[in-house]
Design an enzyme around this catalytic site. Structure first.
Site, PDB file in Angstrom:
ATOM      1  N   HIS A  58      21.838  -1.970 -47.549  1.00 12.92           N
ATOM      2  CA  HIS A  58      21.565  -0.533 -47.444  1.00 12.92           C
ATOM      3  C   HIS A  58      20.058  -0.273 -47.476  1.00 12.92           C
ATOM      4  O   HIS A  58      19.546   0.528 -46.681  1.00 12.92           O
ATOM      5  CB  HIS A  58      22.276   0.199 -48.586  1.00 12.92           C
ATOM      6  CG  HIS A  58      22.190   1.678 -48.515  1.00 12.92           C
ATOM      7  ND1 HIS A  58      21.430   2.416 -49.387  1.00 12.92           N
ATOM      8  CD2 HIS A  58      22.781   2.573 -47.676  1.00 12.92           C
ATOM      9  CE1 HIS A  58      21.553   3.697 -49.097  1.00 12.92           C
ATOM     10  NE2 HIS A  58      22.374   3.821 -48.060  1.00 12.92           N
ATOM     11  N   ASP A  59      19.338  -0.953 -48.373  1.00 15.94           N
ATOM     12  CA  ASP A  59      17.879  -0.821 -48.416  1.00 15.94           C
ATOM     13  C   ASP A  59      17.260  -1.246 -47.092  1.00 15.94           C
ATOM     14  O   ASP A  59      16.343  -0.590 -46.585  1.00 15.94           O
ATOM     15  CB  ASP A  59      17.280  -1.669 -49.541  1.00 15.94           C
ATOM     16  CG  ASP A  59      17.558  -1.119 -50.934  1.00 15.94           C
ATOM     17  OD1 ASP A  59      18.143  -0.021 -51.046  1.00 15.94           O
ATOM     18  OD2 ASP A  59      17.196  -1.810 -51.915  1.00 15.94           O
ATOM     19  N   TYR A  79      19.220  -4.672 -56.601  1.00 15.77           N
ATOM     20  CA  TYR A  79      18.965  -3.741 -55.501  1.00 15.77           C
ATOM     21  C   TYR A  79      19.595  -2.370 -55.649  1.00 15.77           C
ATOM     22  O   TYR A  79      19.170  -1.428 -54.979  1.00 15.77           O
ATOM     23  CB  TYR A  79      19.399  -4.371 -54.170  1.00 15.77           C
ATOM     24  CG  TYR A  79      18.455  -5.443 -53.741  1.00 15.77           C
ATOM     25  CD1 TYR A  79      17.311  -5.148 -53.014  1.00 15.77           C
ATOM     26  CD2 TYR A  79      18.655  -6.761 -54.121  1.00 15.77           C
ATOM     27  CE1 TYR A  79      16.403  -6.126 -52.664  1.00 15.77           C
ATOM     28  CE2 TYR A  79      17.760  -7.753 -53.776  1.00 15.77           C
ATOM     29  CZ  TYR A  79      16.637  -7.430 -53.046  1.00 15.77           C
ATOM     30  OH  TYR A  79      15.741  -8.403 -52.715  1.00 15.77           O
ATOM     31  N   ASP A 128      24.570   4.952 -44.842  1.00 16.46           N
ATOM     32  CA  ASP A 128      25.342   5.326 -46.029  1.00 16.46           C
ATOM     33  C   ASP A 128      26.816   4.983 -45.857  1.00 16.46           C
ATOM     34  O   ASP A 128      27.465   4.500 -46.791  1.00 16.46           O
ATOM     35  CB  ASP A 128      25.173   6.817 -46.326  1.00 16.46           C
ATOM     36  CG  ASP A 128      23.792   7.171 -46.860  1.00 16.46           C
ATOM     37  OD1 ASP A 128      22.964   6.254 -47.059  1.00 16.46           O
ATOM     38  OD2 ASP A 128      23.538   8.372 -47.078  1.00 16.46           O
ATOM     39  N   GLY A 162      14.406   0.324 -56.217  1.00 18.44           N
ATOM     40  CA  GLY A 162      13.929  -0.429 -55.058  1.00 18.44           C
ATOM     41  C   GLY A 162      14.645  -1.732 -54.836  1.00 18.44           C
ATOM     42  O   GLY A 162      15.801  -1.770 -54.488  1.00 18.44           O
ATOM     43  N   GLY A 213      20.036   1.106 -56.958  1.00 19.99           N
ATOM     44  CA  GLY A 213      19.368   2.122 -57.757  1.00 19.99           C
ATOM     45  C   GLY A 213      17.859   2.039 -57.706  1.00 19.99           C
ATOM     46  O   GLY A 213      17.207   2.972 -57.283  1.00 19.99           O
TER      47      GLY A 213
END
Length: 122
Positions: free
Chosen positions: A47-48, A27, A89, A31, A29
């Site tokens: 985070h995604d 995950y 973030d 997609g 960097g």
């Protein structure tokens, strides 16, 4: 935006996000698909997911306002979308810091075949 995220990771985790997390696990960097490989990769998965819930702006390009107060990140500004991106973030930077000890070089630049399992839901 991604530059602010990089600076936030440096401030909170004490390391470069680009260097340490740009191509890590399933995950970080790229997609993302499959099962997070460890706690650091899970930070990127979460985070995604967080970015996926943002409405009204592009999380990778949105410029937000934040400050560092006594070592803590404080997200500010009046735009709710940009503030939400900042909070995503911030949570990831804290997660990276809290899981530095689980980071394993064997998950750096792993083959995509290692990430073929069905993704878990956010």
């Amino acid at each position: 935006n991604l530059l602010q995220f990089e600076n936030m990771i440096r401030n909170v985790a004490g390391r470069s996000g680009i260097w340490w997390y740009s191509d890590y696990g399933c995950y970080c960097g790229k997609g993302g698909h499959g099962r997070p490989q460890d706690a650091s990769d899970r930070c990127c998965f979460v985070h995604d997911c967080c970015y996926g819930k943002v409405n009204g702006c592009n999380p990778k390009k949105a410029v937000y306002i934040y400050s560092l107060e006594n070592g803590d990140i404080v997200c500010g500004g009046d735009d709710p979308c940009r503030k939400e991106v900042c909070e995503c973030d911030k949570a990831a930077a804290i997660c990276f810091r809290d899981n530095k000890d689980t980071y394993d070089n064997k998950y750096w630049n792993i083959p995509s075949e290692n990430c073929q399992e069905e993704s878990e839901p956010c």
